[in-house]
Enzyme design. Structure first.
Site, mmCIF file in Angstrom:
data_model
loop_
_atom_site.group_PDB
_atom_site.id
_atom_site.type_symbol
_atom_site.label_atom_id
_atom_site.label_comp_id
_atom_site.label_asym_id
_atom_site.label_seq_id
_atom_site.Cartn_x
_atom_site.Cartn_y
_atom_site.Cartn_z
ATOM 1 N N ASN A 2 16.186 42.508 65.380
ATOM 2 C CA ASN A 2 16.341 41.291 65.930
ATOM 3 C C ASN A 2 18.111 41.368 66.328
ATOM 4 O OD1 ASN A 2 13.929 39.501 65.799
ATOM 5 N ND2 ASN A 2 14.452 40.202 63.767
ATOM 6 N N GLU A 3 18.134 42.010 67.496
ATOM 7 C CA GLU A 3 19.509 42.192 67.987
ATOM 8 C C GLU A 3 20.076 40.719 68.548
ATOM 9 O OE1 GLU A 3 21.165 44.806 67.318
ATOM 10 O OE2 GLU A 3 19.499 46.473 67.706
ATOM 11 N N PRO A 4 21.508 41.002 68.568
ATOM 12 C CA PRO A 4 22.299 39.521 69.363
ATOM 13 C C PRO A 4 21.284 39.118 70.446
ATOM 14 C CG PRO A 4 23.865 41.134 68.837
ATOM 15 C CD PRO A 4 22.450 41.942 68.481
#
Ligand code: F6R
Length: 635
Positions: free
Chosen positions: A161-163
């Site tokens: 879950n990236e930025p």
């Protein structure tokens, strides 16, 4: 929100336990997991674990395997769900998370195959959405996750879950952040080979777990750990959403804790004992905060920033400023091996003996020149006997195409010589390259060939710094030759090889790197070999007159308050350093030209060394082109 336990932790919105080592922290979590498994087994129930991959949980898995083997811990009642998988990688791929989990844990315990769940990286694109929903349903059907293990990425990701990922995101296909792909470049031998997408459980899916434990090691993660725990939750840093869960613990080592307010800026969260180190750190911080050189700091600046008691103890500002100015000024030296016949009371390195026997240790062949190419050059020019030793061959870092072009070059030379006997070794290498796919494990001959290639690059690089071929040593430590990234295990033979080198050289100075990095990283493993070798040679006579200096590796932030020796470089010296780094040609081809946000190794080194110089300048010291920083290591 989690409960704050002491005054100094008031900024932390998550419970954080700081451990001396990653091993200690991993054992604490392993004990908790074992307790849960046993309690459930007694009650005839199963346990659902959420698991992570990567370097961070490797120690946890080793401890669980040990408990299984030595303490009879059974995983027969355990069901697991992994967080994520690279999209497009089949299970058998050497870098797939499915394979990672089997090699690191599942193959060594008694968990039933049917209880293992890892996202499928090969689901056809059109079916991904349905597949992800089914994965979530399967977790629900299993009763939900009892305990979720997490690592954290330098982007602040959990799972993948990236930025930009919201607190309510669910299992889905995602695009990997460029920093994440860069961090994985080593495993894939080049950023271009790292998949662009992954399937990951969402932040929301993770928050559904009944309990969450996040692990983090090494200085490179210190900033995101602090922000995740102390800043308001935001999509810019998905790990910060963990604050919204009622039962989360972070287990971190000292290096990963170093940016927490209670560690970095303790005077902001309660009374402190103003030791010389904390005073220095506080003044450097204040100077940056008010954007003034140290000698211009006023009493008011101190009082307005919660440092009145420092002034009372060590002030007024005028006196304190000058003291810290002098301390930092004294870290700067153009004589990293000590200045002969000079008063060395305030110099970072002692004058005698001169010349010194100096040993520079490089975990992989290019680390030395990246970290301290300018200093190596100076040491040689100032007459010291400098030996540069590569601890590992670095053959894992050579792309097949590089090896192929060297092999082809040799074959062509040979073919052009009518009398040339056929060089079977090179032809064998060529054949091995033809037969293997990019991620197969290299056969021993190919590893030897790739190692030889790096050896030549390393010799050329240190030759450019003035180090002779005789003083360029290659240890080819066995742990590396027999292993792969994330699977290294050091043994007696590794330590003995370093002990033998130390006893042969009997150095007055050792330069090494990796002391506060993620313990599963290669520099940290190599440093641990050195530490054990130093342990074994503790009573040797030469040890009484030997100092260990740490040079900065590719990652990690070094504040000027933490630098014990700063070796300046002129523009010409910086260019020479860059040139020596560029001799590592096989490494250059791994950064795709169009995604060079972070730049190649030489650019990163240049930027970092210039940033250190800028920090010294802004603090009001000297204005140099670039500086290589060092810390003295105390056992
Ligand atoms: C892995 C995962 C990632 C990693 C993170 C840290 O399954 O979900 O979030 O935990 O990228 O990776 P390492 O441990 O390799 O530093």
């Amino acid at each position: 929100m989690n409960q704050v336990t002491t005054e100094s932790q008031q900024r932390e919105r998550i419970r954080i336990q700081i451990h001396d080592t990653a091993d200690e922290a991993s054992c604490a979590l392993a004990l908790e997991i074992a307790g849960l498994i046993r309690a459930r087994a007694k009650a005839g129930r199963s346990v659902v674990l959420g698991l992570a991959t990567g370097g961070t949980p490797v120690r946890l898995y080793r401890e669980l395997i040990r408990m299984h083997r030595e303490e009879g811990l059974s995983f027969a009642n355990v069901v697991t769900f992994n967080l994520d998988e690279y999209y497009g990688l089949p299970r058998e791929h050497s870098q797939s998370y499915w394979r990672f989990m089997h090699e690191q844990l599942f193959d060594h315990i008694d968990i039933p195959a049917s209880a293992i769940n890892v996202p499928d990286g090969m689901v056809p694109r059109a079916e991904v959405f349905a597949w992800c929903r089914a994965y979530e349903q399967k977790i629900k059907d299993a009763g939900g996750i009892d305990l979720q293990v997490l690592g954290i990425g330098r982007t602040g990701h959990i799972g993948f879950n990236e930025p930009g990922s919201g607190a309510d995101s669910r299992t889905r296909l995602v695009t990997l952040d460029s920093m994440t792909r860069r961090d994985a470049a080593r495993d894939f031998i080049g950023e271009a080979n790292v998949p662009r997408h992954a399937i990951t459980m969402g932040v929301g899916s993770i928050l559904d777990a009944r309990r969450i434990v996040l692990l983090s090691w090494g200085g490179a993660k210190a900033r995101v750990v602090a922000e995740a725990a102390e800043k308001a939750p935001s999509e810019a840093l998905p790990a910060s959403f963990l604050q919204q869960h009622g039962d989360v613990t972070f287990h971190v080592d000292r290096a990963s804790a170093s940016e927490l307010t209670r560690i970095k800026l303790p005077w902001l969260v309660g009374p402190v004992e103003w030791t010389p180190t904390i005073s220095r750190r506080a003044v450097v911080w204040l100077s940056r905060q008010v954007k003034k050189p140290v000698l211009k700091l006023l009493d008011d600046d101190y009082t307005e920033h919660g440092m009145t008691d420092l002034l009372t103890e060590q002030g007024p500002a005028y006196i304190l400023n000058i003291r810290i100015f002098n301390e930092l000024q004294h870290t700067i030296t153009g004589w990293p091996g000590g200045k002969p016949d000079a008063d060395d009371t305030h110099r970072p390195e002692r004058a005698a003996p001169h010349p010194k026997r100096v040993l520079v240790l490089s975990p992989e062949p290019s680390d030395d020149v990246i970290g301290m190419g300018g200093t190596i050059r100076r040491l040689v020019e100032q007459g010291h006997q400098v030996t540069v030793a590569c601890q590992t061959s670095g053959n894992l870092g050579v792309p097949d195409e590089e090896a192929a072009s060297y092999a082809d070059f040799m074959i062509e030379l040979e073919d052009s010589d009518a009398k040339g006997a056929s060089n079977t070794f090179v032809r064998k290498i060529r054949q091995q390259l033809d037969e293997k796919s990019a991620f197969d494990i290299d056969p021993p001959e190919l590893r030897r060939f790739k190692g030889a290639l790096r050896r030549e690059e390393a010799r050329a690089a240190v030759r450019a710094c003035g180090v002779t071929k005789e003083n360029s040593v290659f240890l080819d430590l066995p742990f590396y030759e027999q292993g792969r990234y994330r699977q290294f295990r050091i043994g007696d033979a590794d330590v003995d090889a370093v002990v033998a080198l130390l006893r042969k050289i009997e150095p007055h100075q050792i330069f090494a790197t990796g002391a506060s990095e993620d313990p599963s990283s290669l520099p940290a493993i190599c440093f641990s070999v050195l530490r054990q070798a130093l342990e074994k040679t503790r009573d040797d006579a030469w040890r009484r007159d030997c100092r260990v200096w740490i040079y900065r590796g590719a990652s990690g932030i070094w504040d000027i308050a933490e630098i014990d020796m700063a070796v300046p470089m002129s523009p010409m010296e910086l260019s020479a350093k860059i040139q020596s780094i560029c001799h590592h040609k096989s490494q250059r081809s791994q950064t795709p030209a169009r995604s060079q946000q972070a730049g190649e190794a030489w650019q990163q080194a240049e930027q970092h060394n210039q940033a250190v110089a800028r920090a010294y300048d802004e603090f009001g010291l000297a204005n140099y082109e670039a500086i290589e920083p060092f810390r003295q290591w105390m056992e």
